[in-house]
Design a protein around this motif. Sequence first.
Motif, mmCIF file in Angstrom:
data_model
loop_
_atom_site.group_PDB
_atom_site.id
_atom_site.type_symbol
_atom_site.label_atom_id
_atom_site.label_comp_id
_atom_site.label_asym_id
_atom_site.label_seq_id
_atom_site.Cartn_x
_atom_site.Cartn_y
_atom_site.Cartn_z
ATOM 1 N N LEU A 49 0.834 -1.207 0.000
ATOM 2 C CA LEU A 49 0.000 0.000 0.000
ATOM 3 C C LEU A 49 0.865 1.251 0.000
ATOM 4 C CD1 LEU A 49 -2.706 1.455 0.172
ATOM 5 C CD2 LEU A 49 -2.700 1.066 2.644
ATOM 6 N N ARG A 50 1.907 1.259 0.801
ATOM 7 C CA ARG A 50 2.779 2.432 0.882
ATOM 8 C C ARG A 50 3.475 2.706 -0.441
ATOM 9 N NH1 ARG A 50 8.293 3.312 2.714
ATOM 10 N NH2 ARG A 50 8.500 5.510 3.356
ATOM 11 N N SER A 52 2.643 1.539 -3.555
ATOM 12 C CA SER A 52 1.726 1.799 -4.669
ATOM 13 C C SER A 52 1.055 3.171 -4.554
ATOM 14 C CB SER A 52 0.655 0.707 -4.750
ATOM 15 O OG SER A 52 -0.081 0.609 -3.542
ATOM 16 N N SER A 53 0.850 3.666 -3.340
ATOM 17 C CA SER A 53 0.212 4.973 -3.170
ATOM 18 C C SER A 53 1.181 6.131 -3.376
ATOM 19 C CB SER A 53 -0.414 5.081 -1.777
ATOM 20 O OG SER A 53 0.587 4.986 -0.769
ATOM 21 N N SER A 54 2.475 5.862 -3.240
ATOM 22 C CA SER A 54 3.462 6.937 -3.343
ATOM 23 C C SER A 54 4.141 6.998 -4.705
ATOM 24 C CB SER A 54 4.533 6.776 -2.253
ATOM 25 O OG SER A 54 5.209 5.538 -2.398
ATOM 26 N N SER A 173 -4.657 -4.143 -1.372
ATOM 27 C CA SER A 173 -3.757 -3.065 -0.942
ATOM 28 C C SER A 173 -3.136 -2.360 -2.141
ATOM 29 C CB SER A 173 -2.667 -3.623 -0.018
ATOM 30 O OG SER A 173 -1.924 -4.642 -0.659
ATOM 31 N N GLY A 177 -3.865 1.533 -3.174
ATOM 32 C CA GLY A 177 -2.725 2.428 -3.347
ATOM 33 C C GLY A 177 -2.691 3.067 -4.724
ATOM 34 N N TRP A 180 -5.283 5.756 -4.982
ATOM 35 C CA TRP A 180 -4.794 6.930 -4.243
ATOM 36 C C TRP A 180 -3.767 7.688 -5.092
ATOM 37 C CZ3 TRP A 180 -6.707 8.116 0.629
ATOM 38 C CH2 TRP A 180 -6.107 9.197 1.275
ATOM 39 N N SER A 181 -2.884 6.933 -5.732
ATOM 40 C CA SER A 181 -1.852 7.541 -6.573
ATOM 41 C C SER A 181 -2.461 8.216 -7.791
ATOM 42 C CB SER A 181 -0.844 6.486 -7.021
ATOM 43 O OG SER A 181 0.101 7.021 -7.922
ATOM 44 N N VAL A 187 -0.071 11.449 0.773
ATOM 45 C CA VAL A 187 -0.229 10.521 1.890
ATOM 46 C C VAL A 187 0.107 11.271 3.176
ATOM 47 C CG1 VAL A 187 0.532 8.344 2.923
ATOM 48 C CG2 VAL A 187 0.411 8.570 0.432
ATOM 49 N N ASP A 192 1.750 7.606 6.520
ATOM 50 C CA ASP A 192 2.968 7.087 5.886
ATOM 51 C C ASP A 192 3.891 6.451 6.916
ATOM 52 O OD1 ASP A 192 4.706 6.993 3.384
ATOM 53 O OD2 ASP A 192 6.030 8.057 4.782
#
Length: 312
Positions: A49-50, A52-54, A173, A177, A180-181, A187, A192
């Motif tokens: 998740l961290r 893929s979202s960033s 997840s 992510g 979100w991206s 985030v 985060d």
Amino acid sequence: MLEIFLQTLPFFALIAIGYLAAATRFFGPEATAYLTKFVFYFALSAMLLRFSSSLPINEIFDLQFGLAYLAGCFAVYALFTIVALMRGTGWAIAAIEAQCAVIGNAGFLALPMLVALLGDVAAAPVLFVLAIDLIVFGSLVVIVITASREGSVSLGALRRIGVGLLKNPMVMSMSLGLIWSALELPVPRPADDFLRILGSAATPCALFAIGASLVGQTAERPAIAIWLSFGTLVIQPAAVAFFALWVFNVDPFAAGIMIATAAMPTAGNIYILAQHYGVAPARVSSTILMSTVASVTTLSFVLSWVIGTGPT
């Protein structure tokens, strides 16, 4: 080569500790199951998740990269399916054997290992490979097994496959992510930090769980297991390398990450699948055991080349 081997040694040492803990019953089967569940549902999902979202969407989804990986995988899948059918196996066993040769341990081993060795820059290619493995080949093997038993694939079977993917925490997840991206939302710092702390547990716990799970693996049909291990450790990365570097001209560093991920030992979730459908689980067990042990050496060769390419 020796330097790379020494860099990867701590990862395999963690696997060995997990194996010894389970082999001596200090860590029982129930504890292994719960540790695996923690990694699967919490630590690894937080890491996915961290990342893929960033990461920008275009850094994860690259058409040339995806086509190269799919071409290499389907070539190997076809080879091992044909060889299995020529030996007189049914389509279900042929699909499971092909799955063993094609699908490496991208989630529990490749992602934490390559990120630790190469930094966060390795995350995007591994995430793309993992998504293809889960969605394309995770569905394909179930479709082939179902079709071989029922003569066709019903809408109900396809619905169950879709629901299974949606319930998979790694798929969920990554999907969350990526959404979100795509929305380009920042985030929040506390979120985060939370994901980073929880995700940092994925590497040691996943490796320990891999080692502990090997205790339950048995050696059956060793000749076939050696063939399948050779497939996942040598033929699969070689096929992916051919298509990535000489056909689709993928960026050398991204191609290197793809090849290293393809060179991982057979994924443990194939055993769960084989056991669920009653399709050669002991054979899959042997392959997981042999390929994991052999990868201590083979991965050093692959990673020495990958690290040598460096990010462009």
